[in-house]
Enzyme design. Structure first.
Site, PDB file in Angstrom:
ATOM      1  N   GLU A 171      10.017   1.378  10.477  1.00 19.36           N
ATOM      2  CA  GLU A 171      11.063   2.299   9.999  1.00 19.36           C
ATOM      3  C   GLU A 171      10.470   3.691  10.119  1.00 19.36           C
ATOM      4  OE1 GLU A 171      14.044   1.306   9.115  1.00 19.36           O
ATOM      5  OE2 GLU A 171      13.686  -0.847   9.033  1.00 19.36           O
ATOM      6  N   GLU A 224      10.743  16.321  14.394  1.00 21.32           N
ATOM      7  CA  GLU A 224      11.102  16.098  12.998  1.00 21.32           C
ATOM      8  C   GLU A 224      10.318  17.085  12.130  1.00 21.32           C
ATOM      9  OE1 GLU A 224       9.644  12.504  11.079  1.00 21.32           O
ATOM     10  OE2 GLU A 224      11.591  12.234  10.119  1.00 21.32           O
ATOM     11  N   LYS A 228       0.856  -1.192   0.000  1.00 20.33           N
ATOM     12  CA  LYS A 228       0.000   0.000   0.000  1.00 20.33           C
ATOM     13  C   LYS A 228       0.893   1.243   0.000  1.00 20.33           C
ATOM     14  CE  LYS A 228      -1.681   2.773   2.933  1.00 20.33           C
ATOM     15  NZ  LYS A 228      -1.551   4.025   2.173  1.00 20.33           N
ATOM     16  N   CYS A 275      13.974  10.791   6.342  1.00 22.92           N
ATOM     17  CA  CYS A 275      13.998  10.321   7.732  1.00 22.92           C
ATOM     18  C   CYS A 275      15.388  10.475   8.320  1.00 22.92           C
ATOM     19  CB  CYS A 275      13.573   8.860   7.771  1.00 22.92           C
ATOM     20  SG  CYS A 275      14.517   7.819   6.660  1.00 22.92           S
TER      21      CYS A 275
HETATM   22  P1  NAD Z   1       2.723   8.629   7.581  1.00 22.26           P
HETATM   23  O1  NAD Z   1       2.970   7.927   8.876  1.00 22.26           O
HETATM   24  O2  NAD Z   1       1.743   9.715   7.557  1.00 22.26           O
HETATM   25  O3  NAD Z   1       2.240   7.575   6.471  1.00 22.26           O
HETATM   26  C1  NAD Z   1       3.010   6.455   6.102  1.00 22.26           C
HETATM   27  C2  NAD Z   1       2.088   5.416   5.489  1.00 22.26           C
HETATM   28  O4  NAD Z   1       1.191   4.971   6.487  1.00 22.26           O
HETATM   29  C3  NAD Z   1       1.236   5.928   4.339  1.00 22.26           C
HETATM   30  O5  NAD Z   1       1.098   4.923   3.373  1.00 22.26           O
HETATM   31  C4  NAD Z   1      -0.102   6.198   5.022  1.00 22.26           C
HETATM   32  O6  NAD Z   1      -1.199   6.138   4.131  1.00 22.26           O
HETATM   33  C5  NAD Z   1      -0.143   5.055   6.017  1.00 22.26           C
HETATM   34  N1  NAD Z   1      -1.026   5.254   7.164  1.00 22.26           N
HETATM   35  C6  NAD Z   1      -1.476   6.407   7.703  1.00 22.26           C
HETATM   36  N2  NAD Z   1      -2.289   6.151   8.750  1.00 22.26           N
HETATM   37  C7  NAD Z   1      -2.340   4.808   8.882  1.00 22.26           C
HETATM   38  C8  NAD Z   1      -2.973   3.926   9.794  1.00 22.26           C
HETATM   39  N3  NAD Z   1      -3.750   4.352  10.778  1.00 22.26           N
HETATM   40  N4  NAD Z   1      -2.769   2.589   9.647  1.00 22.26           N
HETATM   41  C9  NAD Z   1      -1.971   2.122   8.669  1.00 22.26           C
HETATM   42  N5  NAD Z   1      -1.361   2.910   7.770  1.00 22.26           N
HETATM   43  C10 NAD Z   1      -1.516   4.234   7.879  1.00 22.26           C
HETATM   44  O7  NAD Z   1       4.163   9.073   7.069  1.00 22.26           O
HETATM   45  P2  NAD Z   1       4.497   9.938   5.779  1.00 22.26           P
HETATM   46  O8  NAD Z   1       4.087  11.343   6.055  1.00 22.26           O
HETATM   47  O9  NAD Z   1       3.992   9.247   4.573  1.00 22.26           O
HETATM   48  O10 NAD Z   1       6.091   9.829   5.735  1.00 22.26           O
HETATM   49  C11 NAD Z   1       6.924  10.647   6.461  1.00 22.26           C
HETATM   50  C12 NAD Z   1       7.425   9.940   7.696  1.00 22.26           C
HETATM   51  O11 NAD Z   1       8.033   8.712   7.342  1.00 22.26           O
HETATM   52  C13 NAD Z   1       8.493  10.736   8.409  1.00 22.26           C
HETATM   53  O12 NAD Z   1       8.294  10.661   9.802  1.00 22.26           O
HETATM   54  C14 NAD Z   1       9.772  10.024   8.011  1.00 22.26           C
HETATM   55  O13 NAD Z   1      10.845  10.198   8.902  1.00 22.26           O
HETATM   56  C15 NAD Z   1       9.312   8.606   7.965  1.00 22.26           C
HETATM   57  N6  NAD Z   1      10.217   7.809   7.140  1.00 22.26           N
HETATM   58  C16 NAD Z   1      11.012   6.868   7.743  1.00 22.26           C
HETATM   59  C17 NAD Z   1      11.922   6.147   6.972  1.00 22.26           C
HETATM   60  C18 NAD Z   1      12.846   5.122   7.593  1.00 22.26           C
HETATM   61  O14 NAD Z   1      13.390   4.315   6.859  1.00 22.26           O
HETATM   62  N7  NAD Z   1      13.060   5.127   8.900  1.00 22.26           N
HETATM   63  C19 NAD Z   1      11.997   6.376   5.604  1.00 22.26           C
HETATM   64  C20 NAD Z   1      11.158   7.337   5.041  1.00 22.26           C
HETATM   65  C21 NAD Z   1      10.261   8.045   5.807  1.00 22.26           C
END
Ligand code: NAD
Length: 483
Positions: free
Chosen positions: A253, A386, A178, A287
């Site tokens: 992650e 962040e 997804k 991230c």
């Molecule tokens: P987000 O948490 O808003 O969303 C991530 C994913 O989760 C999306 O596909 C979203 O649709 C889904 N999601 C949202 N609510 C959900 C729920 N209740 N249940 C299941 N899935 C759900 O994050 P984002 O804004 O897309 O990405 C940015 C964040 O990701 C930042 O905090 C960044 O640091 C982190 N990130 C971490 C890594 C890593 O490898 N550690 C890499 C990239 C991004």
């Protein structure tokens, strides 16, 4: 340019419209023009995808019993297809996410390397023999966990999905992917690649959808055996709770607030270039960004001067503009969040040394100026939370002990960079950093074969490398009495 790639869901080897009847409308963050309309998976669609993945993962399924050499060839065939479509995916990723073509090319190149790397693991992930009492044979095997769910973020939509999908496939699992509803397009190219490579039906399913519906259905699904979640710390906690009912394993992650620590003996030019990449690449939406610069007082002013000059001279540009070195951020609401953090930084007493707002020479697009804050203390909001944008917080320190204390004083523990030419300090300081990844004299960087992941609020489990193989396999112990 109009989008002409896939827009349907991909379930059980078929392209299909969403049963929900809903769609996702995407917008180019640089032009603010509508770019694509994609089917939006609802609960029934996710259920169907998991059911297909379940059938594809049963013990005697074609995928699970396939010779490792054949599975290896299929992963290479997926890499070949992605390589062939590289230019198209670069454009899609630029329009969908706003990244520059240079950044998108790096992402797609990394995916190809990752699929090839894990293709090599199809015939290497095995077990071992364990010595026990006489006339008994005891050994371990590695078996696929079964149905793996992959919930991906929008910042590196293609690469972060591929980084977990490739090892899951290599070890004989089935996949439900997804992507983020902000950037749903490039993930559909994995479905195209699976089709091209001849993966059995149901082995790889792609269901773009919202987090609150498709994401949470997937994370809490009773038939999912492992959830890989890449995203924010807040949602990661929810996903872990949701997966608990099904006793599904979870790899998280999550976010970061990484320090780059610069000592007086460092090559300052290299450090400045490293920090430039570490905070302004991908418009800071990383991230592992070096969002805190922890710098010794002896070289503070010189480094600030270099970074201010760098920040003021980065050409901003749209995703299809080859001259742009930094693109817009992903959406207007994210732009507003970043600007709010900048205001908070000012209110709490930090000084804007460069940037600090919206550039006045871009007519459209969700741009934020490359921003440098000085006079930051580690208790300020801009040093603790962040921001996920092109905002650097510079913290001056006067000793190695203080540098270590500041660097480790964060809820996150993803990536730390250290700039020093003292070999002994490079090792001892790295040892004392509470981070999953430490890079010395290097900007944040990674390879398919190196483990990626963090501690504390940055999550648990490791993507990439041999470690990811462990996430997608269970160890079975077999004991035989030979008497
Ligand atoms: P987000 O948490 O808003 O969303 C991530 C994913 O989760 C999306 O596909 C979203 O649709 C889904 N999601 C949202 N609510 C959900 C729920 N209740 N249940 C299941 N899935 C759900 O994050 P984002 O804004 O897309 O990405 C940015 C964040 O990701 C930042 O905090 C960044 O640091 C982190 N990130 C971490 C890594 C890593 O490898 N550690 C890499 C990239 C991004």
């Amino acid at each position: 340019m109009e989008y002409s790639g896939p827009t349907d869901l991909y379930i059980d080897g078929e392209w299909t419209p969403a049963k929900s009847g809903d769609t996702i409308e995407t917008e180019d963050p640089a032009t603010e023009i509508a770019y694509a309309t994609v089917q939006k998976a609802g609960v029934d669609d996710v259920d169907n995808a998991v059911a297909a993945a379940n059938d594809a993962a049963v013990r005697d399924s074609e995928w699970r019993t396939m010779d490792p050499e054949e599975r290896r060839a299929k992963l290479h065939a997926m890499a070949d297809a992605i390589e062939e479509w590289k230019d198209e995916i670069v454009l899609v990723e630029s329009h969908d996410n706003g990244k520059t073509p240079f950044e998108a090319k790096l992402e797609i190149g990394m995916v190809v390397d990752t699929f090839r790397y894990y293709a090599g693991w199809t015939e290497k992930s095995g077990g071992s023999e364990i010595p026990v009492s006489d006339s008994r044979l005891n050994y371990t095997k590695r078996e696929p966990v079964g149905v793996t769910a992959h919930i991906a973020p929008w910042n590196f939509p293609f690469q972060l999905a591929g980084r977990s999908v490739a090892p899951a496939l290599a070890t004989g699992n089935s996949v439900v992917l997804k992507p983020s509803s902000m950037t749903p397009l490039s993930a559909l190219y994995y479905a195209k690649a699976a089709e091209e490579a001849g993966l059995p039906d149901g082995v790889l399913n792609v269901v773009p959808g919202s987090g609150s519906t498709a994401g949470s259905t997937l994370a809490s699904h009773g038939d999912v055996d492992h959830v890989t979640f890449t995203g924010s710390t807040g949602v990661g906690k929810t996903v872990q709770r949701d997966a608990a009912d099904a006793v599904a394993d979870v790899s998280l992650e999550l976010g970061g607030k990484g320090p780059a620590v610069v000592f007086p003996d460092a090559d300052l030019d290299a450090a400045a270039r490293g920090v430039q990449y570490g905070i302004f690449m991908n418009a800071g939406q990383m991230c592992w960004a070096n969002s805190r610069l922890v710098v010794h007082e002896d070289v503070h002013d010189e480094l600030v001067e270099s970074l201010v000059s760098i920040a003021e001279n980065i050409p901003l540009g749209s995703g299809i503009d080859d001259d742009g070195q930094m693109g817009p951020v992903v959406s207007e609401s994210h732009q507003q969040d970043i600007l709010a953090y900048i205001e908070t930084g000012k209110e709490e007493g930090a000084t804007v040394a460069a940037g600090g707002g919206v550039p006045d020479d871009t007519e459209t697009g969700h741009f934020v100026e490359p921003t440098v804050f000085t006079d930051v203390t580690n208790d300020m909001t801009i040093a603790r939370e962040e921001i996920f944008g092109p905002v650097l917080s510079i913290i001056e320190v006067s000793s190695e002990e203080e540098a270590l204390k500041v660097a480790n004083d964060s809820p996150f523990g993803l990536t730390a960079c250290v700039w020093t030419n003292d070999l002994s300090r490079a090792h001892t300081f790295s040892d004392r950093l509470d981070y999953g990844m430490v890079l010395v004299n290097e900007t944040p960087n990674t390879w398919p074969q190196t483990p990626f992941g963090g501690t504390g609020a940055s999550g648990h489990g490791r993507a990439q490398g041999e470690q990811a193989i462990e996430s997608y396999t269970e160890v079975k112990n077999v004991h035989i009495n030979l008497e």
